[in-house]
Enzyme design. Sequence first.
Site, PDB file in Angstrom:
ATOM      1  N   ASP A 219       5.709 -16.856  -4.770  1.00 45.35           N
ATOM      2  CA  ASP A 219       4.765 -16.978  -3.646  1.00 45.35           C
ATOM      3  C   ASP A 219       4.976 -18.268  -2.861  1.00 45.35           C
ATOM      4  O   ASP A 219       4.042 -18.787  -2.249  1.00 45.35           O
ATOM      5  CB  ASP A 219       3.307 -16.914  -4.137  1.00 45.35           C
ATOM      6  CG  ASP A 219       3.022 -15.682  -4.973  1.00 45.35           C
ATOM      7  OD1 ASP A 219       3.326 -14.576  -4.498  1.00 45.35           O
ATOM      8  OD2 ASP A 219       2.511 -15.827  -6.095  1.00 45.35           O
TER       9      ASP A 219
ATOM     10  N   HIS B 272       6.832 -10.283  -0.131  1.00 50.44           N
ATOM     11  CA  HIS B 272       7.184 -11.254   0.895  1.00 50.44           C
ATOM     12  C   HIS B 272       6.349 -10.976   2.140  1.00 50.44           C
ATOM     13  O   HIS B 272       6.242  -9.826   2.575  1.00 50.44           O
ATOM     14  CB  HIS B 272       8.674 -11.156   1.263  1.00 50.44           C
ATOM     15  CG  HIS B 272       9.595 -11.630   0.192  1.00 50.44           C
ATOM     16  ND1 HIS B 272      10.954 -11.381   0.208  1.00 50.44           N
ATOM     17  CD2 HIS B 272       9.369 -12.352  -0.925  1.00 50.44           C
ATOM     18  CE1 HIS B 272      11.512 -11.922  -0.860  1.00 50.44           C
ATOM     19  NE2 HIS B 272      10.565 -12.513  -1.551  1.00 50.44           N
TER      20      HIS B 272
END
EC number: 6.3.4.4
Length: 429
Positions: A13, A41
Amino acid sequence: MPAIVLIGAQWGDEGKGKATDLLGGRLQWVVRYQGGNNAGHTVVLPNGDKFALHLIPSGILTPGVTNVIGNGVVVDPGVLLTELAGLDQRGVDTSRLLLSADAHLIMPYHVAIDKVTERFLGAKKIGTTGRGIGPCYQDKLARVGVRVQDVLDEKILTQKVEAALEFKNQVLVKIYNRKALDPQQVVDEVLEQADGFKHRIADTRLQLNEALERGETVLLEGSQGTLLDVDHGTYPYVTSSNPTSGGAAVGSGIGPTKITTVLGILKAYTTRVGSGPFPTELFDQNGEYLAKTGGEVGVTTGRARRTGWFDAVIARYATRVNGITDYFLTKLDVLSSLDTIPICVGYDVDGVRHDEMPMSQTDVHHAKPIYEEMPGWWEDISHARTFEELPKNAQNYVLRLEELSGAYISCIGVGPGRDETIVRRDVVR
């Protein structure tokens, strides 16, 4: 021309999608080399359009780029088709997506076993996404997995599914008290799904190496992060693959000598999803501030991310393990409006200082952060496009992270958009 590896340097992340999107216009190929739809993503285009991708490489949003799901990825056929349909509906050209014939398929029994296992473990669970990733990799290593190319031969596919379910149905029924899966139904479902992606199956390792020989630029895009690597992460709270740079060569079929740049992605603070040690984790209003301001919710799971201050110990570790040459520092803007910003420069483990990652799992769990404090800034930095346009305190913070991490910070994210980026040094070289 170069092969560039893009690595998450923390627990995932970090903002890898933004980095891929920024480089997209100068790339000819973008490759996912490991993982599956257990990571996401997020890409925000200049017009404000926001895309959340879970399996398909971020380069799909850049016209003219060929995207590859490599042999190291595990592919859920249903997720692949759903993601493709969503992109098609939004006008994204998906014709340049290829799928390695040697990637493994996540089968319905992988998902079923993953979910019931986590429920069975209860408080001792690892914190998987329940999407069948681990069980699929288990079958791959046990040499009983189903590969993408198997959908081209119904006889082989049927043999593999029947053999797998002979054992897995015993596990589902006798251990977990679940219904057995019908082999023919599984085969029929997979073959029906395969009609939607068979035309994309290719010898991608050959095509990628030929592309490099022609002088084209290839980006190898990892999912998750260094500390989730099955070998180098905070085991057992890790994923089932190798997001680190060594996995890029294995999961794509590109030789390691072809890799010229390893770009690590670092968030200006630290986050983690799921279980496992997290030395700088915050449980106070500062943690709430980072979570709220940074929008820290998992793209794939929807779970709230745990938040903490920047950890230079794991950054140094990531630099070494991956051979990182450059860093892209993301979400620096989230730290605006803080009077002081702590940086973890070492750990106290039962009274002993550690400046490097502890060797044992027990020591990592016992690690308490040793902080130094940097003065913060209150200015809005989202419009800065050069390093010199940042407030002096923000510049000093970046330079200190660079010093502690051991690699040059070439790019700095000052907002979620593609254009909200400072480039100090070109990483395509």
